[in-house]
Design a protein around this motif. Structure first.
Motif, short mmCIF file in Angstrom:
data_model
loop_
_atom_site.label_atom_id
_atom_site.label_comp_id
_atom_site.label_asym_id
_atom_site.label_seq_id
_atom_site.Cartn_x
_atom_site.Cartn_y
_atom_site.Cartn_z
N GLY A 63 0.81 -1.21 0.00
CA GLY A 63 0.00 0.00 0.00
C GLY A 63 0.84 1.25 0.00
O GLY A 63 0.39 2.32 -0.38
N SER A 64 2.10 1.14 0.45
CA SER A 64 2.97 2.30 0.51
C SER A 64 4.42 1.83 0.52
O SER A 64 4.70 0.64 0.71
N ILE A 65 5.35 2.76 0.35
CA ILE A 65 6.77 2.41 0.41
C ILE A 65 7.13 1.92 1.81
O ILE A 65 8.00 1.06 1.96
N LEU A 66 6.43 2.41 2.84
CA LEU A 66 6.71 1.94 4.20
C LEU A 66 6.31 0.49 4.37
O LEU A 66 7.02 -0.30 5.00
N ASP A 67 5.18 0.11 3.81
CA ASP A 67 4.72 -1.26 3.86
C ASP A 67 5.71 -2.18 3.16
O ASP A 67 6.06 -3.26 3.66
N SER A 68 6.19 -1.75 2.00
CA SER A 68 7.17 -2.52 1.24
C SER A 68 8.49 -2.64 2.00
O SER A 68 9.10 -3.71 2.07
N LEU A 69 8.92 -1.52 2.59
CA LEU A 69 10.18 -1.53 3.34
C LEU A 69 10.09 -2.45 4.55
O LEU A 69 11.03 -3.19 4.85
N LEU B 193 19.23 0.38 19.17
CA LEU B 193 18.85 1.63 19.84
C LEU B 193 19.98 2.65 19.80
O LEU B 193 19.72 3.86 19.75
N LYS B 194 21.20 2.18 19.81
CA LYS B 194 22.34 3.10 19.66
C LYS B 194 22.27 3.81 18.31
O LYS B 194 22.48 5.02 18.22
N LYS B 195 21.94 3.05 17.27
CA LYS B 195 21.81 3.65 15.94
C LYS B 195 20.62 4.61 15.88
O LYS B 195 20.71 5.68 15.25
N VAL B 196 19.52 4.26 16.53
CA VAL B 196 18.37 5.16 16.55
C VAL B 196 18.76 6.48 17.20
O VAL B 196 18.42 7.57 16.71
N ALA C 119 16.02 12.48 8.06
CA ALA C 119 14.70 11.98 8.47
C ALA C 119 14.49 10.57 7.93
O ALA C 119 13.94 9.70 8.63
N ALA C 120 14.92 10.33 6.68
CA ALA C 120 14.80 9.00 6.10
C ALA C 120 15.64 7.99 6.88
O ALA C 120 15.20 6.86 7.15
N ASP C 121 16.87 8.38 7.25
CA ASP C 121 17.74 7.49 8.03
C ASP C 121 17.11 7.16 9.39
O ASP C 121 17.13 6.01 9.84
N LEU C 122 16.56 8.19 10.04
CA LEU C 122 15.94 7.98 11.35
C LEU C 122 14.73 7.05 11.24
O LEU C 122 14.57 6.12 12.04
N LEU C 123 13.87 7.29 10.24
CA LEU C 123 12.69 6.46 10.06
C LEU C 123 13.08 5.02 9.77
O LEU C 123 12.47 4.08 10.29
N PHE C 124 14.10 4.84 8.94
CA PHE C 124 14.59 3.50 8.61
C PHE C 124 14.99 2.74 9.87
O PHE C 124 14.60 1.58 10.08
N VAL D 166 13.57 -0.61 11.90
CA VAL D 166 14.36 -1.77 12.31
C VAL D 166 14.09 -2.10 13.78
O VAL D 166 13.95 -3.26 14.16
N ALA D 167 13.99 -1.05 14.62
CA ALA D 167 13.66 -1.27 16.04
C ALA D 167 12.29 -1.90 16.20
O ALA D 167 12.09 -2.78 17.04
N LEU D 168 11.33 -1.47 15.39
CA LEU D 168 10.00 -2.09 15.41
C LEU D 168 10.09 -3.56 15.02
O LEU D 168 9.47 -4.42 15.66
#
Length: 232
Positions: A127-133, A162-165, A188-193, A197-199
């Motif tokens: 449904g979205s790039i987030l879903d695909s990612l 979490l260190k990377k986040v 922002a893209a790096d942070l969301l990515f 991963v944490a999720l």
């Protein structure tokens, strides 16, 4: 006639019902944007959906109302309704509990790429790039850490992730202190990515977060914060 009844009457009057008094209704996941299913509504089904906030349709075979998930528990919580430009199709944005299709598939649209053997069973389009990612991140769980950055993070455990986040959050803050938009977008893209991963490490999906945002839609931010239970 009260305000609610007048509003509902206006909604019904705007719909161009077909000769059988029906209109097609498309259900879309409000979190991912994925198209879930298509069914039919009559005026009573639309009114019931509005009144109870649950996806309710008209069965042409049984000539009766049916609420999605009334036997399976896979109900649809209404987020909002849209009417197309011709007034003859309804789009329902919903929070879907469980699979939308009676076959157990996530959506009813799992057949694609017709060829010599007809329609082929395929994973539904994201449904979205987030879903695909998120699907890609999930697939990296079993990947070789020597070949995959995501696998390195997941195999490295929670503290590494979490260190990377934290690092990416700090870099995003720094980028926001500067006027150029490109670094802000990139960070922002790096942070969301890395949040995703944490999720994934917690076996959560980005749709869970989007569902929470959908739940808060139309709610005052101050009211929402006040309603939260204190963290202990």
């Amino acid at each position: 006639m009260g305000d609610t009844e007048a509003k509902h009457s206006a909604i019904l009057a705007a719909v161009h019902w077909n000769a059988d008094g029906l209109v097609p209704a498309i259900a879309q996941d409000a979190r991912s944007g994925q198209v879930l299913m298509l069914a039919w509504m009559n005026a009573e089904a639309l009114l019931t959906t509005l009144r109870v906030g649950m996806g309710t349709y008209w069965s042409r075979s049984r000539q009766a109302l049916w609420r999605k998930g009334e036997t399976s528990g896979h109900v649809q919580h209404l987020v909002d309704l849209r009417l197309d430009c011709d007034g003859d199709t309804i789009l329902m944005r919903v929070i879907q509990e469980g699979p939308a299709c009676h076959t157990g598939e996530k959506t009813c649209f799992f057949l694609g790429q017709p060829g010599t053997d007809g329609w082929q069973h395929q994973a539904p389009p994201p449904g979205s790039i987030l879903d695909s990612l998120q699907a890609t991140l999930h697939g990296r769980r079993m990947a070789d850490p020597g070949q995959s950055y995501v696998a390195q993070l997941l195999h490295g455990g929670q503290d590494r992730i979490l260190k990377k986040v934290g690092e990416e959050a700090a870099e995003f803050i720094i980028a926001c202190k500067n006027p150029e938009p490109e670094p802000i977008i990139a960070e922002a893209a790096d942070l969301l990515f890395h949040l995703m991963v944490a999720l994934e490490e917690h076996e959560l999906h980005i749709d869970d977060v989007l569902g929470e945002l959908a739940r808060r839609e139309g709610v005052s931010g101050l009211e929402e914060k006040a309603a939260r239970r204190p963290q202990t």
